[in-house]
Design an enzyme around this catalytic site. Sequence first.
Site, PDB file in Angstrom:
ATOM      1  N   HIS A  37       0.883  -1.175   0.000  1.00 21.85           N
ATOM      2  CA  HIS A  37       0.000   0.000   0.000  1.00 21.85           C
ATOM      3  C   HIS A  37       0.913   1.215   0.000  1.00 21.85           C
ATOM      4  O   HIS A  37       2.011   1.168   0.564  1.00 21.85           O
ATOM      5  CB  HIS A  37      -0.840   0.111   1.277  1.00 21.85           C
ATOM      6  CG  HIS A  37      -1.739  -1.052   1.566  1.00 21.85           C
ATOM      7  ND1 HIS A  37      -1.301  -2.170   2.209  1.00 21.85           N
ATOM      8  CD2 HIS A  37      -3.066  -1.230   1.338  1.00 21.85           C
ATOM      9  CE1 HIS A  37      -2.323  -3.008   2.352  1.00 21.85           C
ATOM     10  NE2 HIS A  37      -3.405  -2.472   1.829  1.00 21.85           N
ATOM     11  N   ASP A  54       2.422   1.973   3.336  1.00 19.53           N
ATOM     12  CA  ASP A  54       3.321   0.989   3.952  1.00 19.53           C
ATOM     13  C   ASP A  54       4.755   1.452   3.729  1.00 19.53           C
ATOM     14  O   ASP A  54       5.644   1.176   4.536  1.00 19.53           O
ATOM     15  CB  ASP A  54       3.235  -0.387   3.278  1.00 19.53           C
ATOM     16  CG  ASP A  54       1.853  -0.991   3.333  1.00 19.53           C
ATOM     17  OD1 ASP A  54       1.079  -0.622   4.223  1.00 19.53           O
ATOM     18  OD2 ASP A  54       1.569  -1.848   2.464  1.00 19.53           O
ATOM     19  N   GLU A  59     -10.543  -7.100  -4.731  1.00 16.65           N
ATOM     20  CA  GLU A  59     -10.365  -8.154  -3.720  1.00 16.65           C
ATOM     21  C   GLU A  59     -11.622  -8.251  -2.867  1.00 16.65           C
ATOM     22  O   GLU A  59     -11.873  -7.410  -2.002  1.00 16.65           O
ATOM     23  CB  GLU A  59      -9.141  -7.802  -2.858  1.00 16.65           C
ATOM     24  CG  GLU A  59      -8.823  -8.860  -1.826  1.00 16.65           C
ATOM     25  CD  GLU A  59      -7.573  -8.513  -1.021  1.00 16.65           C
ATOM     26  OE1 GLU A  59      -6.590  -8.000  -1.606  1.00 16.65           O
ATOM     27  OE2 GLU A  59      -7.584  -8.730   0.190  1.00 16.65           O
ATOM     28  N   GLU A 102      -8.874 -13.941  -1.643  1.00 16.24           N
ATOM     29  CA  GLU A 102      -8.130 -14.197  -0.403  1.00 16.24           C
ATOM     30  C   GLU A 102      -8.804 -15.320   0.382  1.00 16.24           C
ATOM     31  O   GLU A 102     -10.021 -15.320   0.580  1.00 16.24           O
ATOM     32  CB  GLU A 102      -8.074 -12.915   0.431  1.00 16.24           C
ATOM     33  CG  GLU A 102      -7.356 -13.120   1.758  1.00 16.24           C
ATOM     34  CD  GLU A 102      -6.920 -11.809   2.407  1.00 16.24           C
ATOM     35  OE1 GLU A 102      -6.511 -10.875   1.682  1.00 16.24           O
ATOM     36  OE2 GLU A 102      -6.995 -11.719   3.632  1.00 16.24           O
ATOM     37  N   HIS A 152     -10.906 -14.307   3.394  1.00 17.01           N
ATOM     38  CA  HIS A 152     -12.105 -13.554   3.012  1.00 17.01           C
ATOM     39  C   HIS A 152     -13.188 -14.511   2.510  1.00 17.01           C
ATOM     40  O   HIS A 152     -14.375 -14.284   2.734  1.00 17.01           O
ATOM     41  CB  HIS A 152     -11.779 -12.534   1.925  1.00 17.01           C
ATOM     42  CG  HIS A 152     -10.820 -11.479   2.368  1.00 17.01           C
ATOM     43  ND1 HIS A 152     -10.442 -10.424   1.567  1.00 17.01           N
ATOM     44  CD2 HIS A 152     -10.142 -11.315   3.526  1.00 17.01           C
ATOM     45  CE1 HIS A 152      -9.584  -9.660   2.224  1.00 17.01           C
ATOM     46  NE2 HIS A 152      -9.381 -10.184   3.409  1.00 17.01           N
ATOM     47  N   ASP A 185      -4.549 -13.889  -2.489  1.00 19.23           N
ATOM     48  CA  ASP A 185      -3.922 -13.491  -1.232  1.00 19.23           C
ATOM     49  C   ASP A 185      -3.937 -14.719  -0.348  1.00 19.23           C
ATOM     50  O   ASP A 185      -4.998 -15.201   0.077  1.00 19.23           O
ATOM     51  CB  ASP A 185      -4.690 -12.340  -0.562  1.00 19.23           C
ATOM     52  CG  ASP A 185      -4.152 -10.984  -0.978  1.00 19.23           C
ATOM     53  OD1 ASP A 185      -3.318 -10.932  -1.911  1.00 19.23           O
ATOM     54  OD2 ASP A 185      -4.561  -9.973  -0.377  1.00 19.23           O
ATOM     55  N   ASP A 196     -10.889 -12.165  10.372  1.00 19.46           N
ATOM     56  CA  ASP A 196      -9.807 -12.274   9.390  1.00 19.46           C
ATOM     57  C   ASP A 196      -8.486 -12.433  10.149  1.00 19.46           C
ATOM     58  O   ASP A 196      -7.780 -11.460  10.378  1.00 19.46           O
ATOM     59  CB  ASP A 196      -9.826 -10.962   8.566  1.00 19.46           C
ATOM     60  CG  ASP A 196      -9.101 -11.072   7.240  1.00 19.46           C
ATOM     61  OD1 ASP A 196      -8.788 -12.192   6.820  1.00 19.46           O
ATOM     62  OD2 ASP A 196      -8.855 -10.029   6.622  1.00 19.46           O
ATOM     63  N   ASP A 238      -0.603 -12.458   2.175  1.00 22.18           N
ATOM     64  CA  ASP A 238      -1.306 -11.464   2.993  1.00 22.18           C
ATOM     65  C   ASP A 238      -1.574 -12.132   4.342  1.00 22.18           C
ATOM     66  O   ASP A 238      -2.716 -12.440   4.691  1.00 22.18           O
ATOM     67  CB  ASP A 238      -2.602 -11.038   2.302  1.00 22.18           C
ATOM     68  CG  ASP A 238      -3.193  -9.795   2.926  1.00 22.18           C
ATOM     69  OD1 ASP A 238      -2.644  -9.351   3.953  1.00 22.18           O
ATOM     70  OD2 ASP A 238      -4.191  -9.273   2.406  1.00 22.18           O
TER      71      ASP A 238
HETATM   72  C1  XLS Z   1      -7.615  -6.866   4.251  1.00 25.22           C
HETATM   73  C2  XLS Z   1      -7.110  -7.037   2.887  1.00 25.22           C
HETATM   74  C3  XLS Z   1      -5.963  -6.118   2.503  1.00 25.22           C
HETATM   75  C4  XLS Z   1      -5.757  -6.114   1.015  1.00 25.22           C
HETATM   76  C5  XLS Z   1      -4.943  -4.980   0.506  1.00 25.22           C
HETATM   77  O1  XLS Z   1      -8.352  -7.673   4.782  1.00 25.22           O
HETATM   78  O2  XLS Z   1      -6.772  -8.381   2.725  1.00 25.22           O
HETATM   79  O3  XLS Z   1      -4.805  -6.490   3.176  1.00 25.22           O
HETATM   80  O4  XLS Z   1      -5.185  -7.299   0.573  1.00 25.22           O
HETATM   81  O5  XLS Z   1      -5.502  -3.760   0.778  1.00 25.22           O
HETATM   82 NI    NI Z   2      -5.719  -9.175   1.116  1.00 27.33          NI
HETATM   83 NI    NI Z   3      -7.572  -9.783   4.382  1.00 26.95          NI
END
Ligand code: XLS
Ligand code: NI
Ligand code: NI
Length: 453
Positions: free
Chosen positions: A113, A116, A244, A280, A283, A308, A319, A351
């Site tokens: 990001h 970061d 995502e 992900e 998620h 991810d 999460d 991630d």
């Molecule tokens: C949060 C997300 C985040 C994205 C990037 O839950 O996974 O980390 O991957 O913004």
């Molecule tokens: Ni993510």
């Molecule tokens: Ni996440």
Amino acid sequence: MTNLRPIKLTLGETEYFKGIGKIRFEGPGSDHPMAYRYYDENRVVAGKTMREHFKFAVAYWHTLCGAGSDPFGAPTRFYPWMQAKDPMRQARDKMDAAFEFITKLGLAYFCFHDFDLVPEAETLAKSERRLQSISAYAREKMAASGVGVLWGTANLFSHPRYMNGAATNPDFAVVAHAGAQVKIALDLTMALGGENYVFWGGREGYQSLLNTNMKRELDHLARFLHLARDYARKQGFQGEFFIEPKPMEPSKHQYDFDAATVTGFLREYGLIKDFKLNIEVNHATLAWHSFPHELQVAANAGLLGSIDANRGDYQNGWDTDQFPNNLYELTEAMLVILEAGGLQGGGVNFDAKIRRNSTDLDDLFHAHIGGIDVFARALLAADAILTQSPYRRIRQERYISFDDGEGLAFETGKLRLKDLHNIARRIGEQPLKSGKQEQLENIINRHILHLEP
Ligand code: XLS
Ligand code: NI
Ligand code: NI
């Protein structure tokens, strides 16, 4: 596009991970905790090297910035690259640590990001200058090491201004600020030769419908994505844009709920050609789906872009972003990925974060090595299942009645409802056909436990 440049160990002024050298492939028999047992980057499986299959990336936020704080407690990790008082000095130290870490693992990518890389400043203009300065430094380190950017993104969820959302904020001033941040993050991603760009809609959703005009917010989100795409394409960006999905957290309800919801949204708003999905694991499970389910939904729509990698916890509903370690589940995932023909443009971004009480520097290595190896094993197992077991045949045979005759006529649109009525009366009740689920489960178990040395 895949970064195939050789990866060279790249240290800054300080060596942060002393005593840990380049992690090498030593094979399943190795007792060395700092070695790959299955990830042999040059090994060809199903027509591609492991390196090309996975395009593993280190997530800057968790690995370089994560200090172990949680809603109940303070940071537990005081990494040496977080100590400098001057923000740009600290950003460069962090980047030195990042490149040392990534190149010691022998990986070719990282994801980030905007904030970061540097801390956000009091003004947008100052933040932008900071980002330009770290961009120049990153380019030097990337050229020296061969490491590339899998994807970049903008953090549109941490700052208080985003408490009501970014692109879906009811206040236009905030939408404009988010737009500025995305423009800068796109410029940065492009300057670093980033292969893809991600939108994760952290606070694009709502806390209460009572104060939310959902339709208007969704229209704004689509408008915003159109603007971002048009800008980047005009600048010559040829990579993929990924959305995502995540159903909730931090919002009560997030608009990009799951793969099916996002696919419908992209179709409705004319974005389907330019956006794919970044799926992900944790998620998927938050949305009450399995990871393979989400992958399959994305693949069905031709949108399986990137993943991810992490895992949730079977007992906790949030999460937790733990490192992947479940071979059975990942083998099922790799079956879907292989049958879909691989990831389109993306790769496997970790991630994932080490636990709050994992406080040693080497814990970061153990976590990544374990995650990488379990993916490599899952790939080997999935390839063996597809090529050496009856898995495909069993599934195919379940649909055999559609391969010719009236089933085929139905599939190709040649029958009417009245025809189904006639056919059913003619053929009458047919014998039951087993789904063979347990046999298929045994095939997976057999192949994950039975790998050649
Ligand atoms: C949060 C997300 C985040 C994205 C990037 O839950 O996974 O980390 O991957 O913004
Ligand atoms: Ni993510
Ligand atoms: Ni996440």
